[in-house]
Design a protein around this motif. Structure first.
Motif, PDB file in Angstrom:
ATOM      1  N   ALA B  73       0.818  -1.208   0.000  1.00 44.48           N
ATOM      2  CA  ALA B  73       0.000   0.000   0.000  1.00 44.48           C
ATOM      3  C   ALA B  73       0.849   1.253   0.000  1.00 44.48           C
ATOM      4  CB  ALA B  73      -0.916  -0.004   1.214  1.00 44.48           C
ATOM      5  N   GLU B  74       2.047   1.171   0.576  1.00 43.76           N
ATOM      6  CA  GLU B  74       2.878   2.363   0.603  1.00 43.76           C
ATOM      7  C   GLU B  74       3.479   2.652  -0.761  1.00 43.76           C
ATOM      8  OE1 GLU B  74       5.653   2.034   3.856  1.00 43.76           O
ATOM      9  OE2 GLU B  74       3.990   1.864   5.260  1.00 43.76           O
ATOM     10  N   ASN B  75       3.360   1.697  -1.675  1.00 44.75           N
ATOM     11  CA  ASN B  75       3.936   1.916  -2.992  1.00 44.75           C
ATOM     12  C   ASN B  75       2.914   2.190  -4.071  1.00 44.75           C
ATOM     13  OD1 ASN B  75       6.647   1.668  -2.306  1.00 44.75           O
ATOM     14  ND2 ASN B  75       6.433  -0.538  -2.159  1.00 44.75           N
ATOM     15  N   ILE B  76       1.632   2.159  -3.743  1.00 46.62           N
ATOM     16  CA  ILE B  76       0.638   2.461  -4.766  1.00 46.62           C
ATOM     17  C   ILE B  76      -0.265   3.587  -4.287  1.00 46.62           C
ATOM     18  CG2 ILE B  76       0.637   0.211  -5.882  1.00 46.62           C
ATOM     19  CD1 ILE B  76      -1.749  -0.520  -4.262  1.00 46.62           C
ATOM     20  N   SER B  77      -1.112   4.041  -5.189  1.00 48.14           N
ATOM     21  CA  SER B  77      -1.942   5.206  -4.889  1.00 48.14           C
ATOM     22  C   SER B  77      -2.964   4.869  -3.810  1.00 48.14           C
ATOM     23  CB  SER B  77      -2.658   5.658  -6.150  1.00 48.14           C
ATOM     24  OG  SER B  77      -3.572   4.681  -6.546  1.00 48.14           O
ATOM     25  N   TYR B  78      -3.589   5.913  -3.285  1.00 44.96           N
ATOM     26  CA  TYR B  78      -4.597   5.705  -2.248  1.00 44.96           C
ATOM     27  C   TYR B  78      -5.736   4.844  -2.768  1.00 44.96           C
ATOM     28  CZ  TYR B  78      -2.459   9.014   0.944  1.00 44.96           C
ATOM     29  OH  TYR B  78      -1.604   9.614   1.814  1.00 44.96           O
ATOM     30  N   LEU B  79      -6.145   5.104  -3.996  1.00 50.38           N
ATOM     31  CA  LEU B  79      -7.247   4.319  -4.561  1.00 50.38           C
ATOM     32  C   LEU B  79      -6.839   2.863  -4.734  1.00 50.38           C
ATOM     33  CD1 LEU B  79     -10.005   4.122  -5.978  1.00 50.38           C
ATOM     34  CD2 LEU B  79      -8.846   4.691  -8.096  1.00 50.38           C
ATOM     35  N   GLY B  80      -5.604   2.653  -5.151  1.00 49.51           N
ATOM     36  CA  GLY B  80      -5.152   1.304  -5.441  1.00 49.51           C
ATOM     37  C   GLY B  80      -5.169   0.377  -4.240  1.00 49.51           C
ATOM     38  N   SER B  81      -5.107   0.931  -3.032  1.00 49.79           N
ATOM     39  CA  SER B  81      -5.120   0.065  -1.855  1.00 49.79           C
ATOM     40  C   SER B  81      -6.509  -0.449  -1.537  1.00 49.79           C
ATOM     41  CB  SER B  81      -4.629   0.825  -0.631  1.00 49.79           C
ATOM     42  OG  SER B  81      -3.354   1.281  -0.841  1.00 49.79           O
ATOM     43  N   MET B  82      -7.509   0.220  -2.065  1.00 48.62           N
ATOM     44  CA  MET B  82      -8.876  -0.155  -1.697  1.00 48.62           C
ATOM     45  C   MET B  82      -9.182  -1.627  -2.007  1.00 48.62           C
ATOM     46  SD  MET B  82     -11.496   0.946  -0.196  1.00 48.62           S
ATOM     47  CE  MET B  82     -11.991   2.633  -0.103  1.00 48.62           C
ATOM     48  N   PRO B  83      -8.907  -2.118  -3.225  1.00 50.72           N
ATOM     49  CA  PRO B  83      -9.174  -3.549  -3.441  1.00 50.72           C
ATOM     50  C   PRO B  83      -8.322  -4.462  -2.572  1.00 50.72           C
ATOM     51  CG  PRO B  83      -8.140  -2.576  -5.366  1.00 50.72           C
ATOM     52  CD  PRO B  83      -8.522  -1.456  -4.474  1.00 50.72           C
ATOM     53  N   TYR B  84      -7.145  -3.997  -2.171  1.00 45.39           N
ATOM     54  CA  TYR B  84      -6.334  -4.856  -1.302  1.00 45.39           C
ATOM     55  C   TYR B  84      -6.942  -4.978   0.092  1.00 45.39           C
ATOM     56  CZ  TYR B  84      -2.453  -5.135  -4.580  1.00 45.39           C
ATOM     57  OH  TYR B  84      -1.677  -5.412  -5.652  1.00 45.39           O
ATOM     58  N   THR B  85      -7.633  -3.933   0.534  1.00 48.68           N
ATOM     59  CA  THR B  85      -8.228  -4.029   1.865  1.00 48.68           C
ATOM     60  C   THR B  85      -9.322  -5.100   1.908  1.00 48.68           C
ATOM     61  OG1 THR B  85      -9.886  -2.343   1.446  1.00 48.68           O
ATOM     62  CG2 THR B  85      -7.832  -1.607   2.396  1.00 48.68           C
ATOM     63  N   ASP B  86      -9.961  -5.367   0.762  1.00 44.94           N
ATOM     64  CA  ASP B  86     -10.942  -6.454   0.706  1.00 44.94           C
ATOM     65  C   ASP B  86     -10.351  -7.752   1.203  1.00 44.94           C
ATOM     66  OD1 ASP B  86     -12.709  -4.815  -0.532  1.00 44.94           O
ATOM     67  OD2 ASP B  86     -12.334  -5.584  -2.542  1.00 44.94           O
ATOM     68  N   ARG B  87      -9.082  -7.927   0.919  1.00 47.79           N
ATOM     69  CA  ARG B  87      -8.445  -9.225   1.162  1.00 47.79           C
ATOM     70  C   ARG B  87      -7.877  -9.349   2.569  1.00 47.79           C
ATOM     71  NH1 ARG B  87      -9.398  -7.661  -3.820  1.00 47.79           N
ATOM     72  NH2 ARG B  87      -9.382  -9.265  -5.404  1.00 47.79           N
ATOM     73  N   LEU B  88      -8.067  -8.336   3.378  1.00 47.54           N
ATOM     74  CA  LEU B  88      -7.598  -8.441   4.764  1.00 47.54           C
ATOM     75  C   LEU B  88      -8.438  -9.471   5.495  1.00 47.54           C
ATOM     76  CD1 LEU B  88      -7.100  -4.767   5.867  1.00 47.54           C
ATOM     77  CD2 LEU B  88      -5.378  -6.526   5.757  1.00 47.54           C
ATOM     78  N   ASP B  89      -9.648  -9.067   5.800  1.00 43.42           N
ATOM     79  CA  ASP B  89     -10.575  -9.994   6.401  1.00 43.42           C
ATOM     80  C   ASP B  89     -11.581 -10.315   5.316  1.00 43.42           C
ATOM     81  OD1 ASP B  89     -12.618 -11.211   7.609  1.00 43.42           O
ATOM     82  OD2 ASP B  89     -12.954  -9.733   9.164  1.00 43.42           O
TER      83      ASP B  89
END
Ligand code: SF4
Ligand code: SF4
Lengths: 190, 390, 211
Positions: B73-89
C-alpha cells in the motif's frame, strides 16, 4: 430433561432435510454445470476491451492513454502505444494500442481500470469459465482475445451500456455540431 | 535462510520436569497444531505443550499468509489500496473498505453525502450479520457439530452475498466504498430485496437458536471454558464481541459514533462471565441488534448523490499529516493509520487488525484446559488469517 | 478530554525530568502527538494509564515508522543590511535531518470513553541496535504489535518479554518495512507481460545459468 434440546435441534434438522424436497426456500443449490444461475447484472470477472462496429481493430475505443496501466493495483496491464493514429468514434485522429495484454492470472477483478478509463474503452466481463491447460500463454489475454463488440457489452450489462451509449452519442452529436458550426462559420467568413 | 522457521532456544525454554515440591510430573508432550489443521481457520499454527491432555504452554505461530500488505500500500496510490483491503478480512470486505475510506476521509477532509452514509451502514450491518452467522457455524463445527449448522449459516450468508454481488459486482471482494462515498448507487429494487431479507432473517435466527443455544453439548463444551477476565481483556486491547462478552461496554458505534450511528436506536449486548458461551451469545444478540439498525436504516434512507463532488478518484494527494480512523468491524476495532507526506501514495500505512490483537491472550485463555478445548476457544476468538498475517 | 498541552504540563510535574515535546499534525482532523524520551517513557505510560482523569487503559494501535535521513529545505527569513536599509530576505536553507525510527502508540480510555492520545518514542539512529522501551508491561495488548514492529522495522524494544520475529520466519534477514529495504529478485521465472519483472528475474538467475 437432559437431551431435550438436542431432540429439538434434531427436529430442526429434520424439518430442513425433508423441507428441501418440497420447498425451494430450503433447497438453494443448483446442479452446475447442467443448471446455471442467471448472472447478476453487475457481476464482474475480468476486463475486456469494447469495440464499436464490426472491425475489432478499427473500432477499438481504447486510445492507449495508459491510465489504466498506471492505476491497476497489481500492475497486470501492459500497453504499447501505436506509432500512427486512427480516427475514433468522433472522427478525431487518436493513438491506439499496438499491444494490450492483461495477465488474468494476476488480475484481481477489482474494476479500477474500468473506473479510471475516461473513454469507456475497458469494461468488466461476466465470463468465468476460463480454465486452460496452458498456465502462461492461456492466461495472458492479448488484444484480439480481449476485444469484444459493443453488442456483447449491451447484452451482459444492459443498464450500464445504455448509459454509456447515450453519453457517447451525446458527445458525438456535440462534436459533429461543433464541426458543422465551425464549417458554417468558415463558409460565412468566406 | 530457513523457510520453515528456525527454532531459537528462547522460543522454547525447557520446562521443568518436577513440580514445586520436587515430585516428578511426567513427560511433557510438545504438539505442533497446524498449520494445516481444520480448526485453525486457515494456515495458523499453535505450539502446544501438553501435560497429559492439559495445556501447559501455547504459543501461536503465524505469518504463513504474510504478504506485507502495508508495504504494497505504501507503494501504490490511495485508490489502489482499496481492493487490497478487501483481502484483509475476506469475510467482511465492506467493513474493511469503510475503515480505510474513513481514515482517508479524515486525512483529506472529505465529506460523505447522506445517502452514502446510509448505504454504508446497511452494508456494514449486513456484513456483521453474515460474519457472525458463519462464525457461529464454524465455532460449533469446532465442537464437533460437523457441517449442519455451518451449512445453514452458509445458506443464509449466500443470500447476503447475492445482495452484495448485485450492487458491487462481487460476492466477497466488493471493493465498493470510495473516499467520499460509495462507488455506485443501490436501486429501489435492491432496497426491497434487502428489506425482505432483513424481515426473514429473524426467523432464521430463531431456528438457529433452537438448534444451538440451549443444546446440552454446546453448553457443556463452552460454559466456563476460556474465561477471560474484564481487566485482562481491557489491558490486552481485546476488542469487538470478545471484549463485550467479558462485560466491558465498549462499542465504537456508540463511543465514536462514526458515520451516522448516532441516529439509530440499538443496544450493546454484554456478557457476564467472559467464557466462550458468552461470546457465542453476544454474537447472537448483536445480530438481533444489527437487524434493528438495518430496519431503521432501510426505512429512513434518503435519496440524493452517493459521492462527494469534491472527491476525485485518481490522483488523491492529501496534505502532509497523519490520521487514525477506526470502526467497529465484526471482529473488533479495525483501524487504519495513515501518514501522508503530500505524495500520491501514503508515506506510512498501517492496519490495526482486530483478530491479530485478539490472539494476544489465546495462551492465557487456554492454560489449564484440555487440548480439545483450545480448538473451541480459538473458534470463539474469531480470526481470519488474511487479516492476522496481512 | 485534556489537550496535549495540559497533559504535557501534568506529565512534567508527575514524572520529573521527562522530556516531552508536542509534535504538530497538519491534517485538520488529526491528533497532535506527544514525543517522550525513552528514559522516562515507562513512567509516563504508567501515569497515563493510572491517572484518574485520563485512564488511558486501552492501547489500541502500536506501529513503527521509518524516517530515513532526509534533506529538508526550509525557508528562513534573514535580515540583510544593504544600502543602509534593513531588509528581510527569504533564504532557502537546507538541513539534513538525521534518520531515526519511531514507535507510535494510540491510546484510548475504555473506562472514560475518550481518546486518542498519541504517544511516540524515537530511536537515536536507524541502527538495529538503537533501543526504545517496550510498553508491554503497561499494556499487554502491545505484545504482538511490538513484536511486529521489531520484526518489520528492526526496532529493538527493551524490556519486551518475548521479542522475536512474528510474521517473518526466524531466519529472515532484513526488515521489510524499512524504506531502504531491497525486495528479493528471485521471482519464479515465468513469462509475464511486464518486462521489469522478467528482467529482474533474468538478472537473478543468469549467473547460475552460466556456471
Ligand atoms: S483502456 Fe482506457 S484507460 Fe486504458 S489505455 Fe485504453 S483508453 Fe486509456
Ligand atoms: S480489474 Fe483491477 S487488477 Fe484487473 S486489470 Fe483492471 S485494474 Fe488491473
Amino acid at each position: 430433561m437432559l437431551g431435550e434440546q438436542i431432540i429439538k435441534g434434531m427436529a430442526v434438522t429434520a424439518r430442513n432435510f425433508f423441507g428441501s424436497y418440497v420447498s425451494k426456500e430450503r433447497l438453494t443449490t443448483v446442479q452446475y454445470p447442467e443448471e446455471r444461475l442467471t448472472p447478476k447484472e453487475n457481476t464482474r470477472q475480468f476486463p475486456f476491451l469494447v469495440y464499436d462496429g464490426d472491425d475489432r481493430e478499427k473500432g477499438l475505443r481504447c486510445v492507449a492513454c495508459q491510465i489504466c496501466e498506471k492505476e491497476c493495483p497489481p500492475q497486470c496491464i501492459y500497453i504499447v502505444k501505436s506509432k500512427d493514429k486512427k480516427p475514433d468514434y468522433k472522427g478525431q485522429p487518436q493513438l491506439y494500442p499496438a499491444t494490450f495484454d492483461i495477465d488474468i492470472s494476476v488480475c484481481m477483478s477489482c474494476q479500477i481500470c474500468v473506473e479510471v478509463c475516461p473513454f469507456d474503452a475497458i469494461k468488466m466481463d461476466t465470463e468465468f469459465e476460463l480454465s486452460t491447460g496452458d498456465r502462461f500463454g492461456g492466461l495472458l489475454l492479448t488484444k484480439d482475445k480481449l476485444a469484444k463488440p459493443n453488442e456483447y457489452y449491451r447484452r451482459i450489462h444492459p443498464t450500464a451500456a445504455a448509459a454509456v451509449d447515450e453519453r457517447l452519442a451525446g458527445e458525438k452529436a456535440r462534436a459533429e455540431a461543433k464541426a458543422k458550426a465551425a464549417a458554417e462559420a468558415k463558409t460565412a467568413a468566406l | 535462510m530457513n523457510a520453515v522457521g528456525e527454532r531459537t532456544s528462547q522460543n522454547y525454554e525447557i520446562l521443568p520436569k518436577t513440580g514445586e515440591t520436587g515430585e516428578p510430573i511426567g513427560e511433557f508432550l510438545e504438539v505442533s497444531m497446524g498449520p494445516q489443521h481444520p480448526s485453525t481457520h486457515g494456515v495458523f499454527r499453535m505450539d502446544v505443550v501438553l501435560d497429559g491432555e492439559k495445556v501447559v504452554k501455547l504459543k501461536p505461530v503465524f505469518g504463513y499468509l504474510h504478504r506485507n500488505h502495508e508495504k504494497i500500500a505504501e507503494n501504490i496510490s490511495y485508490l489502489g489500496s482499496m481492493p487490497y483491503t478487501d483481502r484483509l478480512d475476506y469475510f467482511c470486505s465492506m467493513t474493511n473498505n469503510w475503515a480505510y475510506a474513513l481514515a482517508v476521509e479524515k486525512l483529506a477532509g472529505l465529506a460523505v453525502p447522506e445517502r452514502a452514509e446510509y448505504i454504508r451502514v446497511i452494508m456494514a450491518e449486513l456484513t456483521r450479520l453474515q460474519n457472525h452467522t458463519c462464525l457461529i457455524g464454524f465455532f460449533v463445527q469446532d465442537m464437533g457439530a460437523l457441517g449442519t449448522p455451518l451449512m445453514y449459516a452458509f445458506r443464509e450468508r449466500e443470500k447476503i452475498l447475492d445482495l452484495f454481488e448485485s450492487v458491487s459486482g462481487a460476492r466477497m471482494m466488493c471493493n465498493y466504498m470510495r473516499f467520499g462515498g460509495v462507488r455506485c448507487d443501490v436501486t429501489p429494487d435492491w432496497l426491497v430485496q434487502a428489506k425482505q431479507l432483513v424481515n426473514d432473517y429473524g426467523k432464521f435466527l430463531d431456528e438457529y437458536e433452537t438448534l444451538l443455544t440451549e443444546n446440552e453439548i454446546l453448553l457443556a463444551r463452552s460454559q466456563g471454558v476460556g474465561v477471560l477476565s474484564r481487566e485482562l481483556a481491557v489491558n490486552a486491547s481485546i476488542t469487538g464481541p470478545m471484549l463485550r462478552a467479558s462485560g466491558v461496554n465498549y462499542d465504537l458505534r456508540k463511543v465514536d459514533r462514526y458515520g451516522i450511528y448516532n441516529r439509530f436506536d440499538f443496544k450493546v449486548p454484554l456478557g457476564e462471565h467472559g467464557d466462550t458461551y458468552d461470546r457465542y451469545m453476544v454474537r447472537i444478540l448483536e445480530m438481533r441488534e444489527s437487524l434493528k439498525i438495518l430496519q431503521q436504516a432501510l426505512r429512513d434512507i434518503p435519496s440524493g448523490p452517493v459521492m462527494d463532488p469534491k472527491a476525485k478518484l485518481r490522483g488523491l494527494r492529501p496534505k502532509a499529516g497523519e490520521a487514525y480512523g477506526r470502526i467497529e468491524a465484526p471482529k473488533g476495532e479495525l483501524g487504519f493509520y495513515l501518514i501522508s507526506d503530500g505524495m500520491a501514495n501514503p508515506y506510512r500505512y498501517r492496519v490495526r487488525p482486530p483478530s491479530f490483537i485478539n490472539l494476544t491472550i489465546l495462551e492465557d485463555m487456554c492454560l489449564g484446559h484440555r487440548i480439545a478445548d483450545t480448538v473451541v476457544i480459538l473458534g470463539s476468538v474469531d480470526i481470519v488469517l488474511g487479516e492476522v498475517d496481512r | 478530554m485534556e489537550t496535549p498541552e495540559q497533559i504535557k504540563l501534568r506529565l512534567e510535574t508527575a514524572v520529573p525530568g521527562a522530556k516531552i515535546e508536542i509534535l504538530p499534525n497538519d491534517c485538520p482532523a488529526g491528533e497532535r502527538s506527544l514525543l517522550v524520551d525513552t528514559a522516562h517513557v515507562l513512567a509516563v505510560a504508567k501515569f497515563l494509564r493510572d491517572d484518574t482523569q485520563l485512564r488511558l487503559d486501552f492501547c489500541s494501535n502500536v506501529t513503527g515508522v521509518d524516517w530515513p535521513e532526509a534533506e529538508i529545505a526550509e525557508k528562513i527569513k534573514v535580515k540583510q543590511v544593504g544600502d543602509g536599509v534593513e531588509k528581510e530576505v527569504e533564504e532557502l536553507k537546507k538541513n539534513v535531518r538525521p534518520g531515526f525510527l519511531e514507535v507510535v502508540y494510540h491510546l484510548y480510555s475504555m473506562e472514560l470513553k475518550h481518546g486518542p492520545v498519541v504517544l511516540r518514542q524515537r530511536t537515536a539512529n536507524r541502527d538495529a541496535k538503537a533501543p526504545v522501551v517496550s510498553l508491554t508491561l503497561v499494556w499487554r495488548g502491545c505484545e504482538f504489535q511490538e513484536r511486529e514492529v521489531f520484526d518489520l522495522f528492526g526496532i529493538r524494544l527493551e524490556g519486551h518479554p518475548d521479542l522475536r520475529r512474528i510474521l517473518m520466519w526466524d531466519g529472515f534477514k532484513g526488515f521489510p518495512m524499512r524504506k531502504d529495504y531491497v525486495p528479493p529478485d528471485d521471482f519464479e521465472y515465468e513469462p509475464t507481460p511486464h518486462d521489469k519483472v522478467l528482467a529482474e528475474a533474468r538478472k537473478h538467475y543468469s549467473p547460475e545459468v552460466k556456471t
